[in-house]
Design a protein around this motif. Sequence first.
Motif, PDB file in Angstrom:
ATOM      1  N   TYR A 123      23.402  14.136   3.495  1.00 41.49           N
ATOM      2  CA  TYR A 123      24.776  14.025   3.631  1.00 41.49           C
ATOM      3  C   TYR A 123      25.209  14.350   5.247  1.00 41.49           C
ATOM      4  CZ  TYR A 123      30.058  14.674   3.768  1.00 41.49           C
ATOM      5  OH  TYR A 123      31.121  14.455   4.152  1.00 41.49           O
ATOM      6  N   GLY A 124      24.770  15.876   5.383  1.00 40.48           N
ATOM      7  CA  GLY A 124      25.041  16.518   6.582  1.00 40.48           C
ATOM      8  C   GLY A 124      24.183  16.573   7.766  1.00 40.48           C
ATOM      9  N   GLY A 125      22.795  16.416   7.411  1.00 43.32           N
ATOM     10  CA  GLY A 125      21.885  16.641   8.117  1.00 43.32           C
ATOM     11  C   GLY A 125      21.273  18.013   8.977  1.00 43.32           C
ATOM     12  N   THR A 126      21.933  18.748   8.393  1.00 39.66           N
ATOM     13  CA  THR A 126      21.681  20.258   8.749  1.00 39.66           C
ATOM     14  C   THR A 126      20.994  21.294   7.825  1.00 39.66           C
ATOM     15  OG1 THR A 126      22.711  21.834  10.315  1.00 39.66           O
ATOM     16  CG2 THR A 126      24.041  21.033   8.420  1.00 39.66           C
ATOM     17  N   HIS A 127      20.794  21.062   6.598  1.00 39.69           N
ATOM     18  CA  HIS A 127      20.268  21.880   5.921  1.00 39.69           C
ATOM     19  C   HIS A 127      18.882  21.469   5.223  1.00 39.69           C
ATOM     20  CE1 HIS A 127      24.851  23.160   5.701  1.00 39.69           C
ATOM     21  NE2 HIS A 127      23.805  24.283   6.416  1.00 39.69           N
ATOM     22  N   THR A 128      18.893  20.549   4.134  1.00 42.06           N
ATOM     23  CA  THR A 128      17.709  20.207   3.700  1.00 42.06           C
ATOM     24  C   THR A 128      17.015  19.273   4.441  1.00 42.06           C
ATOM     25  OG1 THR A 128      18.634  18.162   2.399  1.00 42.06           O
ATOM     26  CG2 THR A 128      18.309  20.235   1.242  1.00 42.06           C
ATOM     27  N   THR A 129      17.417  18.611   5.374  1.00 40.04           N
ATOM     28  CA  THR A 129      16.672  17.644   6.341  1.00 40.04           C
ATOM     29  C   THR A 129      16.131  18.607   7.197  1.00 40.04           C
ATOM     30  OG1 THR A 129      18.860  17.396   7.715  1.00 40.04           O
ATOM     31  CG2 THR A 129      18.286  15.671   6.014  1.00 40.04           C
ATOM     32  N   ALA A 130      16.974  19.735   7.678  1.00 35.46           N
ATOM     33  CA  ALA A 130      16.260  20.540   8.917  1.00 35.46           C
ATOM     34  C   ALA A 130      14.880  21.196   8.394  1.00 35.46           C
ATOM     35  CB  ALA A 130      17.291  21.683   9.372  1.00 35.46           C
ATOM     36  N   LEU A 131      15.105  21.798   6.844  1.00 37.54           N
ATOM     37  CA  LEU A 131      13.936  22.344   6.350  1.00 37.54           C
ATOM     38  C   LEU A 131      12.799  21.389   6.097  1.00 37.54           C
ATOM     39  CD1 LEU A 131      16.117  24.515   3.772  1.00 37.54           C
ATOM     40  CD2 LEU A 131      14.778  25.282   5.612  1.00 37.54           C
ATOM     41  N   ALA A 132      13.190  20.165   5.576  1.00 34.29           N
ATOM     42  CA  ALA A 132      12.187  19.199   5.666  1.00 34.29           C
ATOM     43  C   ALA A 132      11.364  18.758   6.858  1.00 34.29           C
ATOM     44  CB  ALA A 132      12.816  17.889   5.010  1.00 34.29           C
ATOM     45  N   ALA A 133      12.280  18.736   8.116  1.00 32.37           N
ATOM     46  CA  ALA A 133      11.430  18.503   9.157  1.00 32.37           C
ATOM     47  C   ALA A 133      10.773  19.595   9.766  1.00 32.37           C
ATOM     48  CB  ALA A 133      12.365  18.156  10.342  1.00 32.37           C
ATOM     49  N   ALA A 134      10.971  20.816   9.279  1.00 27.73           N
ATOM     50  CA  ALA A 134      10.142  22.066   9.597  1.00 27.73           C
ATOM     51  C   ALA A 134       8.934  22.117   8.900  1.00 27.73           C
ATOM     52  CB  ALA A 134      11.204  23.536   9.243  1.00 27.73           C
ATOM     53  N   TYR A 135       9.056  21.793   7.509  1.00 28.06           N
ATOM     54  CA  TYR A 135       8.053  21.937   6.590  1.00 28.06           C
ATOM     55  C   TYR A 135       7.058  20.675   7.082  1.00 28.06           C
ATOM     56  CZ  TYR A 135       9.408  25.019   2.904  1.00 28.06           C
ATOM     57  OH  TYR A 135       9.834  26.011   1.965  1.00 28.06           O
ATOM     58  N   HIS A 136       7.440  19.691   7.293  1.00 32.67           N
ATOM     59  CA  HIS A 136       6.536  18.548   8.122  1.00 32.67           C
ATOM     60  C   HIS A 136       5.708  18.913   9.104  1.00 32.67           C
ATOM     61  CE1 HIS A 136       5.841  13.915   8.214  1.00 32.67           C
ATOM     62  NE2 HIS A 136       5.406  14.314   9.204  1.00 32.67           N
ATOM     63  N   LEU A 137       6.617  19.679   9.996  1.00 29.60           N
ATOM     64  CA  LEU A 137       5.984  19.984  11.194  1.00 29.60           C
ATOM     65  C   LEU A 137       5.149  21.208  11.241  1.00 29.60           C
ATOM     66  CD1 LEU A 137       8.906  19.223  13.910  1.00 29.60           C
ATOM     67  CD2 LEU A 137       6.755  17.837  13.398  1.00 29.60           C
ATOM     68  N   LYS A 138       4.976  21.898  10.006  1.00 31.65           N
ATOM     69  CA  LYS A 138       4.284  23.078   9.576  1.00 31.65           C
ATOM     70  C   LYS A 138       4.725  24.263  10.166  1.00 31.65           C
ATOM     71  CE  LYS A 138      -0.041  20.584   8.279  1.00 31.65           C
ATOM     72  NZ  LYS A 138       0.445  20.301   7.096  1.00 31.65           N
ATOM     73  N   ASN A 152      21.993  24.572   9.801  1.00 31.23           N
ATOM     74  CA  ASN A 152      23.357  25.115   9.745  1.00 31.23           C
ATOM     75  C   ASN A 152      24.135  25.124  10.885  1.00 31.23           C
ATOM     76  OD1 ASN A 152      25.551  25.904   8.077  1.00 31.23           O
ATOM     77  ND2 ASN A 152      25.473  27.998   8.662  1.00 31.23           N
ATOM     78  N   LYS A 153      23.665  24.362  12.037  1.00 30.65           N
ATOM     79  CA  LYS A 153      24.133  24.390  13.401  1.00 30.65           C
ATOM     80  C   LYS A 153      24.807  22.923  13.716  1.00 30.65           C
ATOM     81  CE  LYS A 153      20.744  27.533  15.138  1.00 30.65           C
ATOM     82  NZ  LYS A 153      19.947  27.952  13.804  1.00 30.65           N
ATOM     83  N   LEU A 154      24.705  22.080  12.947  1.00 35.21           N
ATOM     84  CA  LEU A 154      25.485  20.710  13.203  1.00 35.21           C
ATOM     85  C   LEU A 154      26.770  20.782  12.714  1.00 35.21           C
ATOM     86  CD1 LEU A 154      22.463  18.353  12.448  1.00 35.21           C
ATOM     87  CD2 LEU A 154      23.218  19.470  14.704  1.00 35.21           C
ATOM     88  N   LYS A 155      27.528  19.898  13.145  1.00 28.15           N
ATOM     89  CA  LYS A 155      29.141  19.941  12.861  1.00 28.15           C
ATOM     90  C   LYS A 155      29.352  18.385  12.303  1.00 28.15           C
ATOM     91  CE  LYS A 155      30.718  22.947  16.656  1.00 28.15           C
ATOM     92  NZ  LYS A 155      29.829  23.959  16.038  1.00 28.15           N
ATOM     93  N   THR A 156      30.395  18.132  11.512  1.00 26.83           N
ATOM     94  CA  THR A 156      30.507  16.700  11.090  1.00 26.83           C
ATOM     95  C   THR A 156      30.345  15.944  12.137  1.00 26.83           C
ATOM     96  OG1 THR A 156      32.174  17.875   9.451  1.00 26.83           O
ATOM     97  CG2 THR A 156      32.435  15.424   9.883  1.00 26.83           C
ATOM     98  N   SER A 157      30.742  16.197  13.243  1.00 26.02           N
ATOM     99  CA  SER A 157      30.688  15.150  14.447  1.00 26.02           C
ATOM    100  C   SER A 157      29.480  14.759  14.743  1.00 26.02           C
ATOM    101  CB  SER A 157      31.578  15.755  15.603  1.00 26.02           C
ATOM    102  OG  SER A 157      30.822  16.925  16.079  1.00 26.02           O
ATOM    103  N   ASP A 158      28.494  15.433  14.352  1.00 26.26           N
ATOM    104  CA  ASP A 158      26.925  15.228  14.676  1.00 26.26           C
ATOM    105  C   ASP A 158      26.442  14.084  13.657  1.00 26.26           C
ATOM    106  OD1 ASP A 158      26.559  16.961  16.932  1.00 26.26           O
ATOM    107  OD2 ASP A 158      26.769  18.624  15.459  1.00 26.26           O
ATOM    108  N   MET A 159      27.160  13.929  12.631  1.00 24.58           N
ATOM    109  CA  MET A 159      26.562  12.907  11.562  1.00 24.58           C
ATOM    110  C   MET A 159      26.454  11.471  12.287  1.00 24.58           C
ATOM    111  SD  MET A 159      28.954  13.216   8.189  1.00 24.58           S
ATOM    112  CE  MET A 159      28.895  14.718   7.359  1.00 24.58           C
TER     113      MET A 159
END
Length: 174
Positions: free
Chosen positions: A8-23, A43-50
């Motif tokens: 949905y927002g691209g700033t929580h689970t996606t950020a964690l997934a990218a961090a896991y993917h990149l080790k 937790n740094k992106l805003k609605t306008s970043d969607m």
Amino acid sequence: MIFIYNDYGGTHTTALAAAYHLKKLPAYAELTKEQILNVQYFNKLKTSDMGKIIFHGLDEDGHSVYTVGRGNSKIFVPGLKEMFEILQKKNGTEEKLIFSNTSPTVPLTMTFGGFFSRRLGIDFIGVPLLVKGAKQASAQIAYLVEHTKEMANNSTEQVLIIDNNEEFLVTSAN
């Protein structure tokens, strides 16, 4: 290959997934508050970043890792798939594109944390909930990343959309 983790927002689970993917995070280890809050874009992106496709880095195999917040749109990812297929035909590229939905890993605490922190700007309530939610979801997110890489490597499709339904993640991550 290009990996795009989306929710949905691209700033929580996606950020964690990218961090896991990149080790950048240890898989299947309990995360600390500091590790979570230091993940790039967490937790740094805003609605306008969607809708902005954000590059996180290259993995150990040289594959690009991105994230995107798609909001409530059910057509955003299929639209990107169609656009990529057009560009593939026009430019003759053999690059594979993998979309992986991280939404099923979002616990209720993270949903509320994101609402308080990102939507209402009340970080003293939202951030502790986000940290708690990230700790709750971390094993499933790490599993989702492994599953995504496996599906990508085993698929013959040029563009693969992985929905990662909740039932599959709950039973497989345990």
